[in-house]
Design an enzyme around this catalytic site. Structure first.
Site, short mmCIF file in Angstrom:
data_model
loop_
_atom_site.label_atom_id
_atom_site.label_comp_id
_atom_site.label_asym_id
_atom_site.label_seq_id
_atom_site.Cartn_x
_atom_site.Cartn_y
_atom_site.Cartn_z
CB ALA A 112 20.17 1.02 39.78
CB ALA A 113 17.99 0.62 34.21
NE ARG A 150 6.90 -5.77 41.11
CZ ARG A 150 7.86 -6.75 41.11
NH1 ARG A 150 7.28 -7.83 41.68
NH2 ARG A 150 9.01 -6.78 40.47
CD GLN A 165 18.10 -1.55 30.60
OE1 GLN A 165 17.99 -1.21 31.68
NE2 GLN A 165 17.92 -2.72 29.95
N GLY A 187 15.43 -5.59 29.53
CA GLY A 187 15.79 -6.80 30.37
C GLY A 187 16.91 -6.74 30.67
CG ASP A 212 15.76 -5.26 43.46
OD1 ASP A 212 16.70 -5.86 43.22
OD2 ASP A 212 14.86 -5.28 42.78
N GLY A 270 13.55 -17.08 39.31
CA GLY A 270 13.97 -17.99 38.32
C GLY A 270 14.52 -19.11 39.14
CE LYS A 280 22.35 22.75 66.77
NZ LYS A 280 22.43 23.76 66.03
C1 UD1 Z 1 15.56 -11.30 38.30
C2 UD1 Z 1 15.99 -12.64 37.63
C3 UD1 Z 1 15.43 -13.75 38.22
C4 UD1 Z 1 16.00 -13.79 39.76
C5 UD1 Z 1 15.24 -12.38 40.40
C6 UD1 Z 1 15.79 -12.20 41.82
C7 UD1 Z 1 16.40 -12.13 35.14
C8 UD1 Z 1 15.68 -12.14 33.96
N1 UD1 Z 1 15.50 -12.69 36.18
O1 UD1 Z 1 14.14 -11.28 38.00
O2 UD1 Z 1 16.04 -14.83 37.94
O3 UD1 Z 1 15.16 -14.84 40.49
O4 UD1 Z 1 15.79 -11.34 39.67
O5 UD1 Z 1 15.28 -11.21 42.46
O6 UD1 Z 1 17.17 -11.50 35.37
N2 UD1 Z 1 16.70 -3.97 35.52
C9 UD1 Z 1 17.48 -3.17 34.62
N3 UD1 Z 1 16.91 -3.07 33.21
C10 UD1 Z 1 15.87 -3.60 32.74
C11 UD1 Z 1 15.31 -4.72 33.79
C12 UD1 Z 1 15.60 -4.79 35.06
O7 UD1 Z 1 18.19 -2.51 34.97
O8 UD1 Z 1 15.65 -3.80 31.63
C13 UD1 Z 1 17.06 -4.07 36.87
C14 UD1 Z 1 16.22 -3.70 38.05
O9 UD1 Z 1 16.38 -2.45 38.26
C15 UD1 Z 1 16.58 -4.65 39.00
C16 UD1 Z 1 17.38 -5.91 38.40
O10 UD1 Z 1 17.60 -5.44 37.16
O11 UD1 Z 1 17.61 -4.25 39.96
C17 UD1 Z 1 16.19 -7.10 38.21
O12 UD1 Z 1 15.11 -6.85 37.56
P1 UD1 Z 1 13.76 -7.01 37.81
O13 UD1 Z 1 12.82 -6.91 36.66
O14 UD1 Z 1 13.33 -6.97 39.20
O15 UD1 Z 1 14.10 -8.97 37.73
P2 UD1 Z 1 13.06 -10.01 38.30
O16 UD1 Z 1 11.78 -10.22 37.53
O17 UD1 Z 1 12.75 -9.73 39.88
MG MG Z 2 13.19 -7.89 41.29
#
Ligand code: UD1
Ligand code: MG
Length: 447
Positions: free
Chosen positions: A11-12, A17, A75, A80, A105, A141, A334
């Site tokens: 959740a970091a 968007r 984090q 990533g 999410d 992915g 209420k």
């Molecule tokens: C990610 C997957 C992708 C998949 C998609 C599904 C990776 C590299 N890719 O892409 O294969 O199809 O989700 O929705 O994992 N987050 C962190 N720290 C970070 C980055 C992200 O906590 O440094 C958390 C975000 O809050 C989120 C989740 O990880 O809850 C996914 O991150 P997001 O950047 O949305 O990944 P996608 O590009 O959607």
């Molecule tokens: Mg995502």
């Protein structure tokens, strides 16, 4: 063999968007934050540890996660998803067993689907991924497979045109055994177009080392990831569709399903009959055979069997309707107990009140519960008749079987069985109106 399980809830992310001052994962679907959906999913899978990874700036996420009973790992930089998972390592300590990564999410995943991933991992694999067939694969992915084995997950940004044509996509849910923390996760690098540590690279590395990864399929509507307000609306729509279908399948009549809105915890028993345009807020239970007429807003309320509500009623927090009670049009309640067989049929406000059985509360009755500083209680006994347009100034008690004459402002307790009249005595001036009219007509003519 019983496997120990842990969940890491990511959740970091920056929520850019979403364009929101509230962190994305705290936005609600079905009245519950997306983070809470992930927490309850983890709990339903019987995990012994559940860790939320929050960013160092996400104070709201940290607080919410703690309130949900999750451990919180920080984090420091959003480098990533693999880096985010690594952030949970210290808290996991020497945990040994199956680890499930959930994205906070993605609120619609069902426990049955998650169990399939755990079972696949705990069967024969070192990692298991939840995939789905995407109508529009876009930035998801892609799963590269050989038979039922998973070879690699390629991020869209890194994929070849051939790989981009794959519609089998990664939902984001990945399970692996705890050994991979040391054996594989730390081998993931950031040599890719985003310069991020992709958790998904885990599969490719494991495959090279001869370890087996599997995948199981989810229906697409469960894996919708929420990145924008539009996605949030789609997730809400999908949740509502699921709740409506569940209700109807369990024997509830919905006259116009698409106009009835549920919360995650709404309970409706069979043979309840729900008309159009009804909104159930948090904490509602509707018992067997109750009827909810159109245009009602109900929250925090218990409706006993055979009761009728509406049309146009608003039941707020703490409303209790006993069996066969009735709350009719333009009535607001209420923190109010309306006992068995009692009717509040028209144009009333009943707040901070206890009303006994078989009372009739006349149209326009108001419990005056607030003196500008404090709330006070109205207590009405059994078989009481409250005349129309009565104001009951709380704190006040009306005894069993009492009668309140219409239009009263009742400020003193009424003993059982009494008639209370609290209005000016009526005077009839015989023929006064005839004389008045005649005088007015005469005056007009002379002008
Ligand atoms: C990610 C997957 C992708 C998949 C998609 C599904 C990776 C590299 N890719 O892409 O294969 O199809 O989700 O929705 O994992 N987050 C962190 N720290 C970070 C980055 C992200 O906590 O440094 C958390 C975000 O809050 C989120 C989740 O990880 O809850 C996914 O991150 P997001 O950047 O949305 O990944 P996608 O590009 O959607
Ligand atoms: Mg995502």
């Amino acid at each position: 063999m019983v496997h120990k399980r842990a969940a890491i809830i990511l959740a970091a992310g920056k929520s850019s968007r979403m364009k929101s001052s509230l962190s994305k994962v705290l936005h609600c679907v079905g009245g519950q934050s997306m983070l809470a959906w992930s927490a309850s999913l983890a709990r339903a899978a019987n995990v012994s540890r559940a860790i939320c990874v929050a960013g160092s700036d996400n104070d709201d996420v940290k607080e919410a996660a703690e309130n949900l009973g999750l451990d919180v790992a920080i984090q420091k930089k959003q480098l990533g998803t693999a880096n985010a998972v690594m952030a949970a390592k210290d808290i996991l300590g020497d945990f040994s067993g199956s680890i499930m990564v959930l994205y906070a999410d993605t609120p619609l995943i069902q426990i049955e689907t998650l169990e399939k991933v755990f079972n696949s991992l705990e069967g024969e694999a070192s990692a298991a991924v939840l995939g789905f067939d995407a109508r529009e694969p876009n930035s998801y992915g892609r799963l590269v497979t050989e038979g039922d084995k998973l070879i690699e997950i390629v991020e869209a940004k890194e994929a070849s045109p051939d790989q981009l044509s794959i519609s089998l996509c990664n939902s984001g849910i990945i399970a692996f055994s705890s050994e991979e923390f040391d054996e594989t996760l730390k081998k993931i690098n950031n040599e890719n177009s985003k310069g991020e540590y992709y958790l998904t690279d885990l599969i490719k590395i494991m495959c090279k080392e001869g370890k087996v990864s599997t995948f199981v399929m989810a229906p697409e509507h469960e894996v919708l990831g929420v990145n924008s307000r539009k996605d949030l609306a789609l997730a809400e729509k999908s949740f509502q569709t699921r709740m409506r279908n569940n209700a109807m399948e369990s024997g509830v009549t919905l006259r116009d399903p698409s106009s009835v809105y549920f919360s995650y915890d709404t309970i409706i028993e069979r043979d309840a009959d729900i008309a159009s345009n009804v909104v159930f807020g948090l904490g509602v239970k509707i018992s067997r055979g109750a009827i909810i007429h159109p245009f009602c807003d109900i929250q925090g309320s218990f409706i006993s069997k055979g009761s009728k509500v509406g049309p146009f009623a608003r039941l707020r927090q703490g409303s209790f309707l006993g069996e066969n009670a009735k709350v009719g049009n333009f009535v607001e309640t209420k923190n109010a107990q309306i006992s068995k067989g009692t009717k509040v049929n028209h144009l009333s406000y009943i707040g901070d009140a206890e009303i006994g059985e078989n009372c009739n509360i006349g149209a326009g009755t108001i419990t005056c519960n607030y003196d500008g500083y404090k709330k006070h209680k109205t207590i009405i006994g059994k078989n009481v008749f409250v005349g129309t347009n009565s104001s009951l100034v709380a704190p006040i008690k009306i005894g069993d079987q009492a009668f309140l004459g219409s239009g009263g402002v009742i400020t003193e307790d009424v003993p059982p069985g009494s008639l209370a009249l609290a209005r000016a005595k009526q005077i009839n001036k015989i023929d006064w109106a005839y004389r008045f009219r005649a005088a007015q007509i005469k005056r007009k003519k002379s002008e």
